[in-house]
Write an enzyme that holds these catalytic residues in place. Structure first.
Site, PDB file in Angstrom:
ATOM      1  N   ASP A 252       0.855  -1.191   0.000  1.00 18.22           N
ATOM      2  CA  ASP A 252       0.000   0.000   0.000  1.00 18.22           C
ATOM      3  C   ASP A 252       0.887   1.235   0.000  1.00 18.22           C
ATOM      4  O   ASP A 252       1.041   1.938   1.013  1.00 18.22           O
ATOM      5  CB  ASP A 252      -0.934  -0.027   1.204  1.00 18.22           C
ATOM      6  CG  ASP A 252      -1.902  -1.201   1.144  1.00 18.22           C
ATOM      7  OD1 ASP A 252      -2.248  -1.619   0.014  1.00 18.22           O
ATOM      8  OD2 ASP A 252      -2.301  -1.707   2.201  1.00 18.22           O
TER       9      ASP A 252
ATOM     10  N   LYS B  97       0.789  -8.105  -2.108  1.00 16.50           N
ATOM     11  CA  LYS B  97      -0.544  -7.641  -2.507  1.00 16.50           C
ATOM     12  C   LYS B  97      -0.461  -6.264  -3.152  1.00 16.50           C
ATOM     13  O   LYS B  97       0.172  -5.357  -2.622  1.00 16.50           O
ATOM     14  CB  LYS B  97      -1.486  -7.573  -1.300  1.00 16.50           C
ATOM     15  CG  LYS B  97      -2.894  -7.082  -1.643  1.00 16.50           C
ATOM     16  CD  LYS B  97      -3.795  -7.063  -0.416  1.00 16.50           C
ATOM     17  CE  LYS B  97      -3.622  -5.798   0.403  1.00 16.50           C
ATOM     18  NZ  LYS B  97      -4.209  -4.594  -0.268  1.00 16.50           N
TER      19      LYS B  97
ATOM     20  N   ASP C  13      -5.552  -7.161  -5.395  1.00 20.33           N
ATOM     21  CA  ASP C  13      -6.699  -6.861  -4.543  1.00 20.33           C
ATOM     22  C   ASP C  13      -7.512  -5.744  -5.195  1.00 20.33           C
ATOM     23  O   ASP C  13      -7.485  -4.592  -4.759  1.00 20.33           O
ATOM     24  CB  ASP C  13      -6.214  -6.459  -3.150  1.00 20.33           C
ATOM     25  CG  ASP C  13      -7.350  -6.327  -2.163  1.00 20.33           C
ATOM     26  OD1 ASP C  13      -8.431  -6.883  -2.425  1.00 20.33           O
ATOM     27  OD2 ASP C  13      -7.150  -5.674  -1.115  1.00 20.33           O
TER      28      ASP C  13
ATOM     29  N   LYS D 228     -10.947  -6.044  -5.949  1.00 25.04           N
ATOM     30  CA  LYS D 228     -12.336  -6.058  -5.457  1.00 25.04           C
ATOM     31  C   LYS D 228     -13.331  -5.714  -6.575  1.00 25.04           C
ATOM     32  O   LYS D 228     -14.139  -4.794  -6.464  1.00 25.04           O
ATOM     33  CB  LYS D 228     -12.503  -5.103  -4.280  1.00 25.04           C
ATOM     34  CG  LYS D 228     -11.651  -5.458  -3.064  1.00 25.04           C
ATOM     35  CD  LYS D 228     -11.944  -4.524  -1.901  1.00 25.04           C
ATOM     36  CE  LYS D 228     -11.096  -4.844  -0.693  1.00 25.04           C
ATOM     37  NZ  LYS D 228      -9.677  -4.447  -0.884  1.00 25.04           N
TER      38      LYS D 228
ATOM     39  N   ASP E 155     -19.188  -5.439 -10.844  1.00 24.39           N
ATOM     40  CA  ASP E 155     -19.808  -4.746 -11.976  1.00 24.39           C
ATOM     41  C   ASP E 155     -20.787  -5.724 -12.611  1.00 24.39           C
ATOM     42  O   ASP E 155     -21.040  -6.806 -12.055  1.00 24.39           O
ATOM     43  CB  ASP E 155     -18.719  -4.304 -12.966  1.00 24.39           C
ATOM     44  CG  ASP E 155     -19.081  -3.034 -13.731  1.00 24.39           C
ATOM     45  OD1 ASP E 155     -20.211  -2.983 -14.259  1.00 24.39           O
ATOM     46  OD2 ASP E 155     -18.253  -2.114 -13.800  1.00 24.39           O
ATOM     47  N   ILE E 156     -21.323  -5.365 -13.760  1.00 23.34           N
ATOM     48  CA  ILE E 156     -22.189  -6.312 -14.458  1.00 23.34           C
ATOM     49  C   ILE E 156     -21.364  -7.530 -14.861  1.00 23.34           C
ATOM     50  O   ILE E 156     -20.135  -7.465 -14.983  1.00 23.34           O
ATOM     51  CB  ILE E 156     -22.864  -5.670 -15.680  1.00 23.34           C
ATOM     52  CG1 ILE E 156     -21.818  -5.234 -16.717  1.00 23.34           C
ATOM     53  CG2 ILE E 156     -23.736  -4.490 -15.265  1.00 23.34           C
ATOM     54  CD1 ILE E 156     -22.431  -4.789 -18.031  1.00 23.34           C
ATOM     55  N   GLY E 157     -22.056  -8.656 -15.060  1.00 17.66           N
ATOM     56  CA  GLY E 157     -21.366  -9.916 -15.244  1.00 17.66           C
ATOM     57  C   GLY E 157     -20.336  -9.927 -16.356  1.00 17.66           C
ATOM     58  O   GLY E 157     -19.197 -10.374 -16.160  1.00 17.66           O
ATOM     59  N   ASN E 158     -20.688  -9.450 -17.536  1.00 18.21           N
ATOM     60  CA  ASN E 158     -19.761  -9.500 -18.660  1.00 18.21           C
ATOM     61  C   ASN E 158     -18.504  -8.687 -18.388  1.00 18.21           C
ATOM     62  O   ASN E 158     -17.387  -9.107 -18.734  1.00 18.21           O
ATOM     63  CB  ASN E 158     -20.440  -8.991 -19.930  1.00 18.21           C
ATOM     64  CG  ASN E 158     -19.549  -9.115 -21.142  1.00 18.21           C
ATOM     65  OD1 ASN E 158     -19.260 -10.215 -21.592  1.00 18.21           O
ATOM     66  ND2 ASN E 158     -19.092  -7.986 -21.671  1.00 18.21           N
TER      67      ASN E 158
ATOM     68  N   GLN F  96      -8.497  -0.791  11.131  1.00 17.53           N
ATOM     69  CA  GLN F  96      -9.105  -2.115  11.167  1.00 17.53           C
ATOM     70  C   GLN F  96      -9.842  -2.295  12.495  1.00 17.53           C
ATOM     71  O   GLN F  96      -9.316  -1.969  13.554  1.00 17.53           O
ATOM     72  CB  GLN F  96      -8.028  -3.209  11.028  1.00 17.53           C
ATOM     73  CG  GLN F  96      -7.168  -3.087   9.789  1.00 17.53           C
ATOM     74  CD  GLN F  96      -7.911  -3.435   8.519  1.00 17.53           C
ATOM     75  OE1 GLN F  96      -8.991  -3.998   8.569  1.00 17.53           O
ATOM     76  NE2 GLN F  96      -7.349  -3.096   7.378  1.00 17.53           N
TER      77      GLN F  96
END
EC number: 4.1.1.23
Length: 230
Positions: A16, A38, A65, A67, A70-73, A189
């Site tokens: 990060d 990561k 990472d 994440k 969105d729409i499937g396609n 966290q």
């Protein structure tokens, strides 16, 4: 819990950091004390995806990472593109349509991890976001859906790892952020655990960022965490 021969592979160092140069400098300082890194939004948008390919070419493992949600396609094609980077893990949010699309696009070498609930969330945050379940119940529901869909692993807090393991069984990966060595500050966290406790809880991989990236001797901190995980 899956069998992992090299305990260094259990530690995922979160890069990060604001630039590829800063990330490469940290990796050089850590040396062979860590094997898994990561790359998230901050570094990803600053050249981190090209860095992922270089790290994979060097034999290091990479966790993208991102994440995705969105729409499937769009998710399916995004995952298919990411699979060419040489990354080992890629995250998507644990919504059923998103997870199904990711499974379709993952290819042979990439493992998809579903993010159940962000480890910065507690019950009040979940309620504010409009979820009708407390965090523990929401995590359990999403873990069960992920297992049914065929996701390779789950990202959850250490607090929910035991219940997630019971739901998904021994063969799916559990990856946990919010891990802090004993005495380290929790930061933003809210549901944290030490590396040793995480290992005993049946967690496969732990993600550690600031305790390593902000250390005067990041190699020594990484070595200590790996020893705690062994």
């Amino acid at each position: 819990m899956t069998e992992i021969a090299d305990p260094r592979d259990r530690l995922i160092v979160a890069l990060d950091l604001p630039s590829v140069q800063a990330a490469e400098a940290l990796i050089d300082r850590i040396g062979d004390a860590a094997t898994f890194y990561k790359i998230g939004y901050q570094l990803g948008y600053a050249g981190g995806l090209a860095l992922a390919e270089r790290l994979a070419a060097r034999g290091l493992k990479v966790f993208l990472d991102l994440k995705l949600h969105d729409i499937g396609n769009t998710v399916e094609e995004g995952v298919r593109s990411a699979s060419g980077s040489g990354a080992t893990f890629l995250t998507v949010h644990a919504y059923p349509q998103t997870m199904r699309a990711a499974v379709r696009g993952r290819g042979a070498g990439l493992r998809i991890l579903a993010v159940t609930v962000l480890t910065s969330y507690d019950d009040a945050d979940a309620a504010e976001a409009g979820y009708g379940l407390p965090v523990a119940e929401l995590v359990a529901k999403r873990a069960a859906q992920a297992a049914e869909i065929g996701i390779d692993g789950l990202v959850c807090s250490a607090a929910e790892a035991g219940s997630v393991r019971r739901i998904v069984g021994p063969d799916r990966l559990i990856v946990t952020p919010g891990i802090r060595p004993a005495g380290a500050e929790a930061g933003d966290q809210k549901r944290v655990m030490t590396p040793g406790d995480a290992r005993r809880a049946g967690i496969d991989h732990v993600v550690v960022g600031r305790p390593i990236t902000g250390a005067a001797d990041p190699r020594a901190v990484a070595q200590a965490i790996v020893a705690d995980l062994a």
